[in-house]
Scaffold this active site. Sequence first.
Site, short mmCIF file in Angstrom:
data_model
loop_
_atom_site.label_atom_id
_atom_site.label_comp_id
_atom_site.label_asym_id
_atom_site.label_seq_id
_atom_site.Cartn_x
_atom_site.Cartn_y
_atom_site.Cartn_z
N ILE A 113 29.96 -36.01 35.78
CA ILE A 113 28.87 -36.47 36.64
C ILE A 113 27.56 -35.73 36.40
CG2 ILE A 113 30.19 -37.49 38.53
CD1 ILE A 113 30.03 -34.80 39.96
N GLY A 116 24.53 -29.38 32.71
CA GLY A 116 23.44 -28.42 32.88
C GLY A 116 23.46 -27.43 31.74
N SER A 117 22.63 -26.41 31.87
CA SER A 117 22.59 -25.42 30.80
C SER A 117 23.85 -24.57 30.79
CB SER A 117 21.35 -24.52 30.98
OG SER A 117 21.41 -23.93 32.26
N GLY A 119 27.07 -25.59 32.19
CA GLY A 119 28.32 -26.33 31.93
C GLY A 119 28.27 -27.80 32.28
N GLU A 120 29.44 -28.38 32.15
CA GLU A 120 29.60 -29.80 32.47
C GLU A 120 30.29 -29.91 33.82
OE1 GLU A 120 31.79 -31.13 29.08
OE2 GLU A 120 29.98 -31.84 28.08
N VAL A 121 29.89 -30.90 34.60
CA VAL A 121 30.49 -31.07 35.92
C VAL A 121 31.31 -32.36 35.93
CG1 VAL A 121 30.03 -31.18 38.39
CG2 VAL A 121 28.55 -29.83 36.93
N ASP A 227 16.73 -20.39 41.80
CA ASP A 227 16.72 -21.62 40.97
C ASP A 227 16.66 -22.86 41.87
OD1 ASP A 227 16.67 -22.95 38.59
OD2 ASP A 227 18.84 -22.89 38.24
N ASN A 232 19.38 -28.96 41.60
CA ASN A 232 20.38 -28.09 42.24
C ASN A 232 20.50 -28.35 43.73
OD1 ASN A 232 20.85 -26.93 39.77
ND2 ASN A 232 19.46 -25.21 40.10
N ASP A 245 24.52 -24.79 42.93
CA ASP A 245 24.27 -24.06 41.68
C ASP A 245 23.80 -22.64 41.92
OD1 ASP A 245 23.88 -23.25 39.14
OD2 ASP A 245 22.42 -24.77 38.58
#
Length: 657
Positions: A113, A116-117, A119-121, A227, A232, A245
């Site tokens: 879904i 990001g820098s 990882g993958e979600v 951040d 996020n 995040d």
Amino acid sequence: MDETEENTSIDSIEVGPASPHVLVTPRIPIPVMMRETPLSTKRERQAITPRFRRPAPRMIKTVPQTRSIWAVAKDTTPRLVTPHGPKPLESPKYDRNNSQTFFEQVFQIDEIIGRGSFGEVFRARCREDSQMYAIKVSIAPMRQHSISKYREAESHMIIPPHKNLVKFYRAWEETDHLYIQTELCDQSLQQYCTVNHALPENDIWNIFVDLLEAVHHLHTNDMIHDDIKPENIFLTKHKICKLGDFGLVINLKNPNDVKSAEEGDSKYLAPEVLNGKPTFASDIFSLGVTILEAATDLDVPSSGDSWHQIRNGEIPERFFVGISTDLRVLIEQMIDKDPKKRPTSRVLRQHQSIRKRREKRSWFIMSMDLIDNFTSFMSSILVWCMAFLSVVFHPIACFSEAIKNRRSEICAQFVNNQQHTPIHTPETSKAYSESLTGVALRQQATAPVSPFDFSDDENPPHSQRRPLTAVSRRLNFDENLDDDDDEQATCSSSNSSAIESVDDSISPKRNPVIPVRGTPKSARRLLSSYRSQNVPPHAGSGDGFNNNSLREKERTERYLRMFQAEKHLDWNDHSNMIDEAPPPMSCPPRIRRSVRDTRVPTLNFNLLDEPKNTEENVSIVSPKNSPAGIRQRPLRIGGKSLRSRLMSFQGSSGDEI
Ligand SMILES: Nc1ncnc2c1ncn2[C@@H]1O[C@H](COP(=O)(O)OP(=O)(O)OP(=O)(O)O)[C@@H](O)[C@H]1O
Ligand SMILES: [Mg+2]
């Protein structure tokens, strides 16, 4: 002043009369087309940029890490990340001997879904409780002795839960990858704003209040998010905002965190962080830019003059059209260049516009939580009820099923013991009659079995049917048989051809078999197979004419015998039941012929009303008198139709007449 002139004056260096001997190369003015693009909305940007752009290729490592080459017997078992160090991870759904990872075994992976820098979600359903979760998996293998390797997971564990923070469940490490299991949200604020552009002010206030609560919660726990940005921030299905995040979160109580603090996204970065460390005020700045973006659909620049333009408070007036003064003032205060002039989260919460909304919002969130909990509670109760009912009713259902089966078994036995009337086809009729006379038994040994089975639903299955005695004869699929006296030319099956089965000895003038058009294919095939067997025309019929006459006689006698028996039958006395199968046809031809030739009395309904008038009421009609002829004379008695009188007399529908 003209823009070109202004540019020229800025970019060229003026050489004053005080230093005439200094030679300075004059700078060439930057052409208009190369200048920084001015601030614009995201909608405007989308209109001028191509919709589909090939994404930049991802970096692929071509050489494995030296460390991984020399690594010996790495521990690949999953380990739970806890505040007190890693612990073995257990689950009833996890089998250590299985080669799949813990994530693959315990979760049913749905789809990716977000990326990001870090990882993958993934969206995945946990097999332990059947709930959906977001699982963030680090892309790069973690360095074994990195200080910040568990930073995000640890931050999640340290921060006390809050209704406006993404809920954390657990984090584990397996094969140098970190997995973080969190609550699954509907979408990110960035996705929501990309679709809806400038949001209504009421929605902006709700987002603002939610995020302010989350930031205030972090700040009161000595945490800096560092951040804060729309990517996020996550929205639930009830449009409740949650901050997530925690990859860059700084715990001010942890000196390592402060030392290793990193800059967040430059688009939302406070100017002072470029030369210093993140602070609470820098979080407020990022929150201010986020709210500005959501309210004005501003395409926030990541660098350049426009980046400074925003930090200098030079946002064109057109972006604030339709925004209330309260909201605008708060945004402008939050993105002030001077961090000291920015309001703290505590001050912001006390602002009158926010205070009155805060309470309403917390009620809304609470009610939505209640509804969600109630719904899940009810659905779990429903599941339990269903399970209970199935436990209770399963034996009853099994019992009734067993009774049903037993009943059908008994019925099947009864049916098997019954004599079945063969289907009224020429084939079966002859076979049946021959079985009565015993001819068939003699034929059985020599003749091939009749290939035709005109079975239909009314007849018992083939296995249960009384075996048709082997009848060998020549077959004629002629559909034009017109001898209505000969009952054997009548076929009960609608899709089967009439079969001429009259013995040659009875009607020797009949032609031998000639298949005609319209004969079923299967029948023709069988016919040819019969031919190939060279079955003689009289094969099996043995006694020929004598047999037929015997049969006819026998049948006639039998019919009359049954007729007599039926006349004197007491229907309530079952011992009197005729234990004899009826003849295959309704009436033997001889009797039928005799009946046709006689004059049969027909009913005259006038008898019912006027019994005295015998002459009129009883009429003898010959078989040639059509019923239509009778109906043509409407019978009227005393102005009332016979039909209605009869209906009242019989107490039934007139159609029964
Ligand atoms: N709990 C969640 N529910 C729904 N979507 C999520 C969730 N967590 C992350 N996502 C999606 O995945 C994307 C990336 O997630 P996240 O920001 O946590 O990853 P990241 O690698 O830390 O990104 P970055 O460091 O670039 O901000 C998000 O923008 C969002 O679209
Ligand atoms: Mg992120």
